[in-house]
Design a protein around this motif. Structure first.
Motif, PDB file in Angstrom:
ATOM      1  N   LEU A 129     -14.717   9.487 -11.652  1.00  5.81           N
ATOM      2  CA  LEU A 129     -15.871  10.078 -10.838  1.00  5.81           C
ATOM      3  C   LEU A 129     -15.536  11.502 -10.646  1.00  5.81           C
ATOM      4  O   LEU A 129     -14.490  11.813 -10.330  1.00  5.81           O
ATOM      5  CB  LEU A 129     -16.202   9.497  -9.637  1.00  5.81           C
ATOM      6  N   PRO A 130     -16.691  12.293 -11.026  1.00  6.47           N
ATOM      7  CA  PRO A 130     -16.317  13.999 -10.824  1.00  6.47           C
ATOM      8  C   PRO A 130     -16.265  13.997  -9.209  1.00  6.47           C
ATOM      9  O   PRO A 130     -17.035  13.279  -8.632  1.00  6.47           O
ATOM     10  CB  PRO A 130     -17.670  14.510 -11.432  1.00  6.47           C
ATOM     11  N   THR A 131     -15.431  14.848  -8.878  1.00  4.56           N
ATOM     12  CA  THR A 131     -15.243  15.302  -7.290  1.00  4.56           C
ATOM     13  C   THR A 131     -16.343  16.233  -7.130  1.00  4.56           C
ATOM     14  O   THR A 131     -16.932  16.926  -7.825  1.00  4.56           O
ATOM     15  CB  THR A 131     -13.929  15.724  -7.042  1.00  4.56           C
ATOM     16  N   PRO A 132     -16.649  16.325  -5.696  1.00  3.11           N
ATOM     17  CA  PRO A 132     -17.715  17.349  -5.387  1.00  3.11           C
ATOM     18  C   PRO A 132     -17.193  18.599  -5.712  1.00  3.11           C
ATOM     19  O   PRO A 132     -15.929  18.952  -5.672  1.00  3.11           O
ATOM     20  CB  PRO A 132     -17.736  17.259  -3.862  1.00  3.11           C
ATOM     21  N   TRP A 137      -9.348  11.696   2.134  1.00  5.84           N
ATOM     22  CA  TRP A 137      -9.176  13.047   1.255  1.00  5.84           C
ATOM     23  C   TRP A 137     -10.445  13.689   1.268  1.00  5.84           C
ATOM     24  O   TRP A 137     -10.520  14.778   0.493  1.00  5.84           O
ATOM     25  CB  TRP A 137      -9.057  12.334  -0.237  1.00  5.84           C
ATOM     26  N   HIS A 138     -11.323  13.426   2.149  1.00  3.48           N
ATOM     27  CA  HIS A 138     -12.515  14.232   2.385  1.00  3.48           C
ATOM     28  C   HIS A 138     -13.742  14.324   1.046  1.00  3.48           C
ATOM     29  O   HIS A 138     -14.001  15.234   0.761  1.00  3.48           O
ATOM     30  CB  HIS A 138     -12.359  15.650   2.979  1.00  3.48           C
ATOM     31  N   MET A 139     -13.642  12.910   0.698  1.00  3.00           N
ATOM     32  CA  MET A 139     -14.286  12.772  -0.580  1.00  3.00           C
ATOM     33  C   MET A 139     -15.501  11.663  -0.272  1.00  3.00           C
ATOM     34  O   MET A 139     -15.636  10.763  -1.222  1.00  3.00           O
ATOM     35  CB  MET A 139     -13.642  12.406  -1.645  1.00  3.00           C
ATOM     36  N   ASP A 140     -15.892  11.764   0.973  1.00  5.01           N
ATOM     37  CA  ASP A 140     -17.092  10.860   1.510  1.00  5.01           C
ATOM     38  C   ASP A 140     -18.189  10.641   0.424  1.00  5.01           C
ATOM     39  O   ASP A 140     -18.730   9.557   0.366  1.00  5.01           O
ATOM     40  CB  ASP A 140     -17.613  11.408   2.733  1.00  5.01           C
ATOM     41  N   GLU A 199      -5.629   1.151  -8.324  1.00  5.47           N
ATOM     42  CA  GLU A 199      -4.838   2.440  -8.157  1.00  5.47           C
ATOM     43  C   GLU A 199      -6.116   3.494  -8.008  1.00  5.47           C
ATOM     44  O   GLU A 199      -7.107   3.250  -8.810  1.00  5.47           O
ATOM     45  CB  GLU A 199      -3.926   2.780  -9.036  1.00  5.47           C
ATOM     46  N   MET A 200      -5.995   4.277  -7.003  1.00  4.75           N
ATOM     47  CA  MET A 200      -6.884   5.663  -6.864  1.00  4.75           C
ATOM     48  C   MET A 200      -6.059   6.910  -6.986  1.00  4.75           C
ATOM     49  O   MET A 200      -5.189   6.944  -6.332  1.00  4.75           O
ATOM     50  CB  MET A 200      -7.485   5.540  -5.901  1.00  4.75           C
ATOM     51  N   GLU A 201      -6.361   7.936  -7.909  1.00  3.41           N
ATOM     52  CA  GLU A 201      -5.507   9.095  -8.046  1.00  3.41           C
ATOM     53  C   GLU A 201      -6.637  10.255  -7.969  1.00  3.41           C
ATOM     54  O   GLU A 201      -7.501  10.183  -8.767  1.00  3.41           O
ATOM     55  CB  GLU A 201      -4.925   9.012  -9.432  1.00  3.41           C
ATOM     56  N   LEU A 202      -6.258  10.994  -7.081  1.00  4.59           N
ATOM     57  CA  LEU A 202      -7.255  12.072  -7.003  1.00  4.59           C
ATOM     58  C   LEU A 202      -6.539  13.272  -7.828  1.00  4.59           C
ATOM     59  O   LEU A 202      -5.492  13.979  -7.575  1.00  4.59           O
ATOM     60  CB  LEU A 202      -7.381  12.640  -5.389  1.00  4.59           C
ATOM     61  N   LEU A 203      -7.188  13.587  -8.732  1.00  2.67           N
ATOM     62  CA  LEU A 203      -6.960  14.723  -9.682  1.00  2.67           C
ATOM     63  C   LEU A 203      -7.427  16.016  -9.292  1.00  2.67           C
ATOM     64  O   LEU A 203      -8.230  15.809  -8.331  1.00  2.67           O
ATOM     65  CB  LEU A 203      -7.209  14.377 -11.046  1.00  2.67           C
ATOM     66  N   LEU A 204      -7.574  17.222 -10.038  1.00  8.45           N
ATOM     67  CA  LEU A 204      -8.032  18.363  -9.560  1.00  8.45           C
ATOM     68  C   LEU A 204      -9.389  18.283  -9.439  1.00  8.45           C
ATOM     69  O   LEU A 204      -9.977  18.743  -8.343  1.00  8.45           O
ATOM     70  CB  LEU A 204      -7.579  19.375 -10.825  1.00  8.45           C
ATOM     71  N   ILE A 245       0.716  -1.134   0.045  1.00  2.25           N
ATOM     72  CA  ILE A 245      -0.040   0.037   0.064  1.00  2.25           C
ATOM     73  C   ILE A 245       0.902   1.171  -0.129  1.00  2.25           C
ATOM     74  O   ILE A 245       1.646   1.443   0.761  1.00  2.25           O
ATOM     75  CB  ILE A 245      -0.942   0.096   1.290  1.00  2.25           C
ATOM     76  N   THR A 246       0.540   1.897  -0.833  1.00  2.00           N
ATOM     77  CA  THR A 246       1.378   3.296  -0.908  1.00  2.00           C
ATOM     78  C   THR A 246       0.479   4.545  -0.869  1.00  2.00           C
ATOM     79  O   THR A 246      -0.742   4.465  -1.207  1.00  2.00           O
ATOM     80  CB  THR A 246       2.248   3.636  -2.232  1.00  2.00           C
ATOM     81  N   HIS A 247       0.703   5.488   0.039  1.00  4.80           N
ATOM     82  CA  HIS A 247      -0.030   6.554   0.394  1.00  4.80           C
ATOM     83  C   HIS A 247       0.444   8.071   0.274  1.00  4.80           C
ATOM     84  O   HIS A 247       0.532   8.858   1.234  1.00  4.80           O
ATOM     85  CB  HIS A 247      -0.452   6.473   1.814  1.00  4.80           C
ATOM     86  N   PRO A 248       1.037   8.212  -1.128  1.00  5.12           N
ATOM     87  CA  PRO A 248       1.339   9.837  -1.359  1.00  5.12           C
ATOM     88  C   PRO A 248      -0.049  10.462  -1.132  1.00  5.12           C
ATOM     89  O   PRO A 248      -1.015  10.061  -1.296  1.00  5.12           O
ATOM     90  CB  PRO A 248       1.830   9.565  -2.823  1.00  5.12           C
ATOM     91  N   SER A 249       0.350  11.852  -1.088  1.00  3.80           N
ATOM     92  CA  SER A 249      -1.096  12.319  -0.801  1.00  3.80           C
ATOM     93  C   SER A 249      -2.151  12.399  -1.820  1.00  3.80           C
ATOM     94  O   SER A 249      -3.283  12.468  -1.265  1.00  3.80           O
ATOM     95  CB  SER A 249      -0.568  14.071  -0.963  1.00  3.80           C
TER      96      SER A 249
END
Length: 180
Positions: free
Chosen positions: A128-131, A34-37, A67-72, A2-6
């Motif tokens: 998925l679009p972020t809030p 990530w506050h993306m509940d 893999e999960m990547e939080l983009l802009l 498991i890797t957890h970069p920001s």
């Protein structure tokens, strides 16, 4: 592993039913961090479907990486395995007992796809679009006073009553058919 970069999370696993439930919990925990509940249900459903496809179809082995990547402004979730055959979105008939997973991923995501990954594998992904950035995060939804407003006039008083005599707990929610 498991890797957890920001803004990135990766988990390597064997796509077995018992491990799929563990990955769902990891996905949920990472999205909370990530506050993306608001994305938890759809991301968990999507990753469950993609891992179920690896479990059911992948050859020569069931080893894969989620893999999960939080983009802009979006979340990209991908599953990489060692089977070069690309998945096919089929039109499952009304009596079919399988074959709806990719259609479900397509319906609940902004976009999805599958690409060859070198000579011996593939990656299947969905976005998925972020809030909205203008909406406050769940942790920041506390009442605020407007300039010049007096604290005493902000909230109405609430009277406490007697507890109900016949209080019964609500039934437990339905559980997933996949272990975990």
């Amino acid at each position: 592993m498991i890797t957890h970069p920001s803004r990135h999370c990766a988990v390597e696993l064997q796509a077995l039913p018992s491990r799929i439930g563990q990955v769902r919990r990891i996905v949920s925990a990472q999205l909370r961090y990530w506050h993306m509940d608001s994305l938890i249900d759809r991301a968990s459903l999507g990753v469950t479907e993609l891992l179920s496809n690896v479990h059911r179809h992948a050859r020569p082995d069931k080893t894969c990486t989620v893999e999960m990547e939080l983009l802009l402004d979006r979340l990209k979730v991908s599953v990489r395995d060692h089977d070069p055959r690309l998945p096919v979105l089929e039109d499952a008939g009304p009596l079919a007992t399988c074959g709806r997973g990719l259609a479900m991923v397509a319906a609940m995501s902004e976009s999805w796809g599958a690409l060859p990954d070198g000579d011996s594998g593939k990656v299947v992904w969905f976005i998925l679009p972020t809030p909205s950035r203008t909406a406050p995060a769940a942790w920041d939804r506390r009442p605020r006073l407007v300039a010049g407003e007096r604290p005493g006039h902000r909230f109405a008083e609430v009277a406490l009553g007697e507890p109900a005599e016949d209080h019964r707990p609500e039934p437990a929610p339905a559980r997933s058919a996949v272990a975990g």
